[in-house]
Design an enzyme around this catalytic site. Structure first.
Site, PDB file in Angstrom:
ATOM      1  N   SER A 251       0.981  -0.923   0.130  1.00  0.00           N
ATOM      2  CA  SER A 251       0.186   0.014  -0.153  1.00  0.00           C
ATOM      3  C   SER A 251       0.744   1.324   0.012  1.00  0.00           C
ATOM      4  CB  SER A 251      -1.275  -0.353   1.229  1.00  0.00           C
ATOM      5  OG  SER A 251      -2.137   0.829   0.730  1.00  0.00           O
ATOM      6  N   HIS A 392      -7.739  -5.519   0.164  1.00  0.00           N
ATOM      7  CA  HIS A 392      -5.984  -4.853   0.276  1.00  0.00           C
ATOM      8  C   HIS A 392      -5.633  -5.547   1.743  1.00  0.00           C
ATOM      9  CE1 HIS A 392      -3.830  -1.204  -0.088  1.00  0.00           C
ATOM     10  NE2 HIS A 392      -3.854  -0.899   1.037  1.00  0.00           N
TER      11      HIS A 392
HETATM   12  C1  GTR Z   1      -4.995   4.218   1.774  1.00  0.00           C
HETATM   13  C2  GTR Z   1      -4.756   5.586   0.400  1.00  0.00           C
HETATM   14  C3  GTR Z   1      -4.242   3.404  -0.266  1.00  0.00           C
HETATM   15  C4  GTR Z   1      -3.168   3.284   0.746  1.00  0.00           C
HETATM   16  C5  GTR Z   1      -4.127   3.411   1.672  1.00  0.00           C
HETATM   17  C6  GTR Z   1      -3.015   2.165   2.600  1.00  0.00           C
HETATM   18  O1  GTR Z   1      -6.283   4.627   2.442  1.00  0.00           O
HETATM   19  O2  GTR Z   1      -6.341   6.117  -0.414  1.00  0.00           O
HETATM   20  O3  GTR Z   1      -3.602   4.560  -1.410  1.00  0.00           O
HETATM   21  O4  GTR Z   1      -1.672   3.901   0.162  1.00  0.00           O
HETATM   22  O5  GTR Z   1      -4.477   4.078   2.882  1.00  0.00           O
HETATM   23  O6  GTR Z   1      -1.690   2.805   2.433  1.00  0.00           O
HETATM   24  O7  GTR Z   1      -3.138   1.427   3.317  1.00  0.00           O
END
Ligand code: GTR
Length: 414
Positions: A251, A392
């Protein structure tokens, strides 16, 4: 205090492929002044530097100077960790300048059956002690994001978060496969807040300066800088094969791993796990998270110059495939997750595909076609890609693929 350059930003993410705007992909092998780049020599002399310069000045921000490690200290070690499988080391890396001090701690596990281990290096979100159920891991006392289920309140980690991220780190699997793991809590380099008075940024301010200039580093570039300093340490640690350090991140820390891999050619391989917008995903697709949205939600991550592309992605002279190409010819793994639409899996895949021509210039194999592989069917070449089922996250499946790819492409012991 806070810098409020974020305006109100109306945002509804687009998840409809038919609404992805038409755009032209910049050929990574044509320089900004229109010259065709026909060989690796021209790539390295002309195109790579101009792309690196573009991303440094307009996306992540330049590091304003140099700062060497003042000292490092092994603060704990045990040759019989993980039931005798691994050597655990905890090393403080200390920086002193003009009366200021900053340190970060590297937690390392090294396989006992290897003399010099290849290694995965990556930041963690919840402290070193969260990556493994090991009571000897030190708990960082720096700023932490509050999280009730992990027992984090008053911005302090507690015992309660020990081991909470172990499924995403798979330490035993990594060790059993003959790799070491080095991890650092990212907040020790720069707390992930919209401010610039703490962390590493102030070490580089001139008198009276309170935040980086518009083309200078945001938090992602600061975290990437920290990975390079970790590499400085690893290069002189005789238990590590520093020619085989693979930088990994998930991420926002995947964006960080990509920028670290682009800026520091000592990294032998790079893994982007669900890095999304400002990472592997093409910005011009405007699918899921967009440049405007990310700059508004996280105004401290990028250089302030990046704001000029808010709702203006078409003005980008190069998209994120140019960032991936900066890693060539070193092995690169881009991974997506089916339900992680916010990160735009297809955009992550296409960036790897469009970076492939640069790998081919070096005789390396990348992504052969625009057709995405099926879910859970990894495509493993020097540029590798998979989209797995689920959301995610980093999973055991992800690590199994990274290890297989590292065996074939980085360590070459398969
Ligand atoms: C989210 C963000 C993403 C990603 C994520 C993370 O809120 O929008 O770009 O980086 O966080 O780091 O888990």
């Amino acid at each position: 205090f806070h810098f409020c350059y974020a305006q109100q930003f109306e945002f509804t993410p687009n998840y409809d492929e038919s609404k992805v705007p038409q755009f032209k992909i910049t050929n990574p092998l044509i320089s900004f002044n229109g010259r065709k780049i026909k060989n690796t020599k021209r790539w390295e002399k002309v195109r790579r530097p101009e792309l690196l310069n573009f991303f440094a000045n307009n996306v992540y921000g330049k590091v304003p100077g140099e700062l060497e490690i003042s000292k490092w200290e092994v603060v704990e070690e045990n040759a019989n960790a993980l039931n005798g499988k691994a050597h655990r080391k905890q090393v403080d890396i200390v920086f002193n300048k003009d009366g200021k001090t900053l340190f970060f701690n590297i937690l390392m596990y090294l396989p006992n059956n290897k003399e010099k281990a290849p290694l995965f290096l990556g930041y963690n979100f919840y402290g070193n002690h969260a990556v493994c159920q090991d009571v000897k891991i030190r708990i960082p006392d720096t700023w932490a994001r509050n999280n009730e289920s992990y027992g984090i309140s008053n911005n302090q980690f507690t015992e309660k978060s020990r081991g909470v991220r172990k499924d995403s780190w798979q330490v035993e699997k990594i060790i059993d496969s003959g790799y070491g793991l080095a991890t650092i809590y990212y907040g020790e380099i720069d707390p992930d807040n919209n401010d610039f008075y703490n962390g590493i940024h102030p070490f580089f301010y001139v008198d009276g300066q309170q935040r980086p200039a518009a083309n200078e580093w945001g938090a992602i570039a600061a975290w990437a800088w920290g990975l390079s300093r970790a590499m400085d340490y690893l290069e002189q640690d005789s238990d590590v094969d520093a020619t085989k350090v693979i930088v990994f991140g998930h991420s926002r820390l995947g964006k960080t791993a990509l920028w670290a891999g682009a800026t520091d050619e000592r990294f032998a391989g790079v893994i982007s796990n669900n890095s999304g917008c400002g990472g592997a995903a093409l910005s011009k697709r405007q699918y899921g998270e967009t440049v405007g949205r990310i700059n508004n939600a996280f105004p401290h991550w990028f250089a302030r110059n990046f704001i000029s592309y808010n709702k203006n992605e078409k003005a980008l002279p190069i998209d994120q495939h140019g960032l991936l190409a900066l890693i060539a010819p070193r092995p690169l793994y881009v991974a997506s997750a089916e339900d992680d639409r916010w990160a735009d899996p297809r955009g992550e895949f296409l960036a790897a595909y469009y970076a492939t021509s640069v790998y081919e210039l070096y005789g390396k194999k990348g992504i052969p076609s625009e057709e995405m592989p099926q879910v859970n069917q990894p495509l493993i070449n020097t540029v590798a890609y998979h989209i797995r089922t689920g959301g995610h996250d980093v999973t055991a499946f992800d690590w199994e693929q990274y290890i297989k790819w590292a065996d074939e492409q980085v360590v070459k012991n398969f």
